[in-house]
Design an enzyme around this catalytic site. Structure first.
Site, mmCIF file in Angstrom:
data_model
loop_
_atom_site.group_PDB
_atom_site.id
_atom_site.type_symbol
_atom_site.label_atom_id
_atom_site.label_comp_id
_atom_site.label_asym_id
_atom_site.label_seq_id
_atom_site.Cartn_x
_atom_site.Cartn_y
_atom_site.Cartn_z
ATOM 1 N N SER A 1 -11.273 -13.465 -41.642
ATOM 2 C CA SER A 1 -11.960 -14.741 -41.862
ATOM 3 C C SER A 1 -11.004 -15.901 -42.094
ATOM 4 O O SER A 1 -11.363 -17.050 -41.832
ATOM 5 C CB SER A 1 -12.904 -14.635 -43.062
ATOM 6 N N ASP B 1 -12.294 -18.148 -51.458
ATOM 7 C CA ASP B 1 -12.301 -17.205 -50.336
ATOM 8 C C ASP B 1 -11.937 -17.934 -49.042
ATOM 9 O O ASP B 1 -11.964 -19.164 -48.960
ATOM 10 C CB ASP B 1 -13.683 -16.553 -50.245
ATOM 11 N N ASP C 1 -17.575 -16.763 -37.823
ATOM 12 C CA ASP C 1 -16.123 -16.813 -37.714
ATOM 13 C C ASP C 1 -15.573 -15.606 -36.957
ATOM 14 O O ASP C 1 -14.472 -15.648 -36.416
ATOM 15 C CB ASP C 1 -15.481 -16.940 -39.097
#
Lengths: 658, 658
Positions: free
Chosen positions: A223, A282, A489
């Site tokens: 990601s 994140d 993504d």
């Protein structure tokens, strides 16, 4: 959205060392001279970036050349067909200092098992914060080892300058594939004789595209890397945020590329919002402002949201208008157990810069729209839709965002965060417009632990958020000036192949008999998630009316750890499919997970405890100004260029600043 | 492409019996009175169809009502808000005779295991070959059991009458998903630093859509049912070709719906071509002309290609211009072992109707373009691209299309068949135009047996065929008048999650150690199918240069039989992953398949020997006149309506005939 480059001759010169597969000496550097950004990199005119040069001298292994790395390498740049000039002259920079280091890598799994690393000595230079302002092709040439050359062809895309969208809202369903959207539609929308009576909000978008998500140096991405591609137009390496990975040990010295958020703010004064259901440090939110090759630098990432890049001169950045998500442990005082950057209290740091701070859904709803707002609603990832709405007992954990160890019971959903973000951004941005990224992070997180029910719940919450966003923009009379994108993504392996009679499965006494509970083709039947049960929702909101029907979905994938499947909802909170029963990482079926199911041995290395991402192209749904740029099949980086062009960012002149 | 119906109130009246899931009494008939076509069916004005009415009297089981089925049911029809009139009056038909039968079904798996079927007595009538000519909504009402009503809302779509495409070429990649296209691109097209240097032909199409493939009565479909939806605009039941499934035992009396091929020929005199790499009686080609609830009626299907429907008055049909594929056993003389309809020699039957007949690629190339042409190139399915081009020894089987038991060594590929079909159709159709369906059948067939290499080879051959078709149409100056669609009939679970070091795998001595050969994320590396090896192709043709690299794809899915995986190409011909080792169907790992791999226990019922279809929406690529109709997300049946509108078939008047 189509690159205007003739197929680069420079590219043909590169022949990849075929032995490097499981491991690579350094991604995108198949020869011993490395240029970052590498060959075939593309830019927006005026986009800031760093250049990193490396010369490698492998001292053992298959590439060993018995040399010390060249200290006198040179680097030139020119538009194609122009006379090359030294980069210092071209960019009006003084010569960077020479750096030295070494690193090691394994040539393959046999070398790893034998503990035989290959060592490489390196000389390097970095040119910081440069930009190319004229569209066209540039040739960057590293000359090392007495005349060996590494050539990189760089393309500055020739884009329209007219701004077409005032605002862009980019929804990212982390790991969301077409397979998952199909499954979510099945469990939440009714059919009569093969016709869906209602549609997903995504299904109603006028334009559909597919984006290719692969990394620059491997075909499966994570990601961090994939978000960076979407935000910067530069594919990179797994774990990288807004940088190309160099071989140095420092995770903060890798060559950076400017993001859509940074450019939009620097060039137009536009306002930025960041929303995620993950801990906010994140990868997907982080990639908007952080620049590091290690996505695990959570404290520094939180600092970058507020202060931008501080170790080098970089782009203007004074913090987003809106930052909503989880991850309180990177904010609250280390005395309370916080794990913060430089041991600061980041609630204080944000408050000092004028942010109002909210810790729950009630405060979020009441917060004014005039101030910059930090909303942190839990330690770690936010609660899942299924636990907030159906299995509420699972919220009783010590996750309060204040750090007081109480439960975080009053958490907003993606919808509440996104709508509030739009209100604040609309109020504060005025004529400047805004860019909002809103991420449904736990689609992927729940797919990783094979918890398909929670994953599909998160996807349906995303769809509900998209629907509410469209309605809200229309109410605000901002719909026509806002480009809305919904994409992912990367993929994550998943599909639905039929149904499971869980009552029949539970009544059998052997794994091979339990498998007979699976119904495929004509035995799959129709969805019982909507035709049974008694959960109800506001008119027009579509979630299952029953998450625990007798006939469930036969779903999953093959890239998993050992696990046991009963194909039922995991009512006690997110699933833990495999556990480590030895002192080393060696995962087996979790005996507490689906004890009445049947065992499926995994295919992943036994040190892995969860499922993994997949290759598949992911869908892009587009609606609003420039929507037509997002149809068909293209590379993930083209989404950056499409958004940047729609914002009119294609001509960043040297002196421009808002 | 968007239905113009307000959400039907009639639909809301139907409440599905929730107990029916693994088995159903009769799909699309949740009450005891059945109308086919059922509620929410949609039509083209003038499209022929049959009506079947059934009244059910269950004599045992949960629905038992102690009654004999009503013999005096009535049936009316009217446009919404008009006065209902008897169907005999509306369609000017005499009253059909009353039929009677009974059937049995199981209420669930427990009932099946206990051998306790539920018995249903039935009365029925059928109205044959009717049509609705005015756009709008119609209400069809069955009244039975003293006043109980089953209402069906039927919609005739209001479409434009102007013909926009002279020709339509519809490519179907059987079972082809976005995941597979992504994998095929990876193994056949080179990347440099994350940029593909070439694209798939499909990737270049301007319009992308997703179609939903579910059945009318189950959420997983088969190829018969899904092809029928694409060709007729009517979703149906697994195994059905161009009919709704009734409950009678006769597979040839089910209510029919007219196909795009039949309407195009009947209304405009347009010419039709059918090409497949399957045995030609297989579902995807069969659904263009056959009408039966049993796709296994191969002999009758072959007869329908030539003679259309002969047991009832139906549409005009005199055979396609082109019929190319495998399945010689349904053609050659039963004395040679042929399994033909009414024991006829179907090569003779076609020859008598003026067809030239070709049995190999050489004859295909030499055949003239003036005559109707039957090309049958092998017994059973045609040889796979990988065996025709790389592992050629596998062609040495007794599969000659003549029935002489020699090998069928000189088989054309999909490209050769498709290009020849275009030449013949162009020559013969003149101003009338043509419809060509060309199917890459073995994408799905090889996915079924987990033979991913062969499946991706078939997909790449499809893409090569699409590319060659575009070039050939441009040469013929037919490109601008031809709509090209590339889509699938349904999904099949598959994805790629990383790479496998097959050398390392083979060197380990335990399954759990072998799994460490799998590399995910940053350990996936780049494709070695194109950067190694020495297979070469004509310029611009993209296939792997090496099908057997050290680092292969980590690929597959979870809906499989027991199997052993070494993730290598299956050189000895299509894979057989599981074998039956008992007298009953109880499949275990095939000991001869991938003996050095690791075992993965299956998740499917142990009686299954291969993988199964999946739920996922499948992509639609569109180029040419009307391309804009095929963007976004829609139901599979919308493809039929899109094609029919593009051909201007939307106003079939009662007297119309070419």
């Amino acid at each position: 959205m189509k690159p205007q480059r003739s197929i680069g001759l420079a590219g043909v010169l590169l022949v990849r060392a075929c032995s490097a597969q499981t491991y690579q000496r350094l991604g995108t550097c198949p020869t011993l001279g490395c240029v970052f950004p590498p060959d075939q990199a593309e830019f927006i005119a005026g986009q800031f970036f760093d250049i990193r040069l490396e010369v490698h001298a492998p001292i053992n292994g298959s590439e060993a050349n018995g040399k010390q790395p060249d200290e006198k390498f040179t680097f030139t740049i020119a538009k194609r067909d122009d006379t090359p000039v030294p980069a210092t002259e071209y960019f009006k920079l003084s010569e960077p200092k020479l750096e030295r280091w070494n690193f090691s890598w394994y040539e393959d799994l046999f070398a790893r098992d034998a503990h035989k690393p290959s060592i490489v000595n390196v000389t390097s230079k970095a040119y910081r914060r440069v930009a190319l302002y004229e569209p066209g092709e540039y040739i960057a040439t590293l000359t090392y080892n007495n005349g060996t050359k590494t050539e990189a062809s760089w393309l500055v895309r020739d884009l329209q300058e007219v701004r077409k969208a005032k605002n862009i809202i980019m929804f990212i369903g982390d790991g969301m594939t077409t397979n998952m959207i199909t499954a979510a539609r099945l469990i939440a929308h009714k059919t009569v004789n093969g016709r869906y009576q209602t549609k997903m909000a995504m299904d109603k978008f006028p334009i559909l595209g597919h984006q290719m998500t692969h990394s620059i140096d491997t075909f499966i991405t994570d990601s961090a890397n994939s978000a960076s591609a979407l935000y910067t137009g530069h594919k990179s390496t797994v774990n990288c945020l807004g940088v190309y990975a160099d071989s140095s040990k420092d995770p903060f010295d890798d060559p950076k590329v400017e993001t859509i958020a940074e450019m939009f703010y620097r060039l137009t004064g536009g306002h930025v919002g960041i929303v995620s259901t993950a801990y906010i440090a994140d990868a997907t939110p982080a990639a908007l402002t952080a620049h590091t090759r290690d996505r695990g630098q959570y404290g520094a990432i939180v600092d970058s949201f507020l202060n931008g890049i501080t170790n080098y001169t970089w782009t203007n950045w004074t913090g987003p208008d809106v930052l909503f998500g989880g991850g309180a442990e990177q904010f609250y005082d280390p005395k309370l157990g916080g794990k913060t950057y430089q041991n600061k209290d980041y609630y204080n740091e944000f408050a000092k810069k004028g942010y109002q701070i909210v810790w729950n859904n009630t405060a979020l709803a009441k917060a004014g729209n005039d101030s910059k707002t930090l909303g942190i609603f839990t330690v770690s990832n936010m609660a899942k839709w299924l636990d907030r709405n159906v299995y509420k007992n699972n919220l009783n954990q010590s996750l309060s965002p204040s750090g007081d160890k109480k439960p975080a019971l009053d958490q907003p959903g993606l919808k509440e965060m996104t709508i509030k973000a739009i209100d604040i951004l609309t109020k504060r941005s005025g004529e400047k417009g805004f860019f909002l990224m809103s991420e449904a992070a736990s689609i992927d997180k729940m797919m990783h632990v094979l918890d398909y029910d929670r994953a599909l719940g998160e996807l349906l919450e995303l769809d509900d958020t998209v629907k509410a966003t469209i309605e809200h923009l229309k109410t605000l009379k901002k719909f026509n000036e806002t480009l809305i994108l919904v994409t992912a993504d990367h993929g994550h392996g998943f599909d639905v192949m039929g149904s499971v009679d869980t009552k029949y499965l539970a009544a059998q006494n052997a794994d091979r008999k339990r498998r007979n509970a699976v119904g495929t083709y004509e035995k799959s039947g129709l969805s019982q998630y909507i035709n049974t049960g008694n959960l109800t929702y506001t008119e027009g909101v579509h979630f299952p009316s029953n998450w625990d029907p007798r006939y469930t979905l036969f779903q999953g994938l093959a890239a998993d750890p050992d696990r046991r499947e009963n194909y039922q909802v995991h009512k006690n909170g997110p699933r833990v499919p495999a556990v480590n029963i030895t002192s080393e990482a060696d995962y087996y079926v979790n005996p507490k997970d689906a004890p009445d199911g049947f065992v499926i041995n995994g295919t992943l290395p036994v040190a892995d405890d969860q499922g993994v991402h997949s290759l598949t192209d992911v869908p892009v749904f587009a609606m609003g100004p420039c929507q037509e740029s997002f149809g068909g099949v293209y590379n993930s980086i083209d989404i950056f260029f499409g958004m940047a062009e729609c914002f009119g960012l294609g001509r960043g002149r040297p002196q421009s600043s808002y």
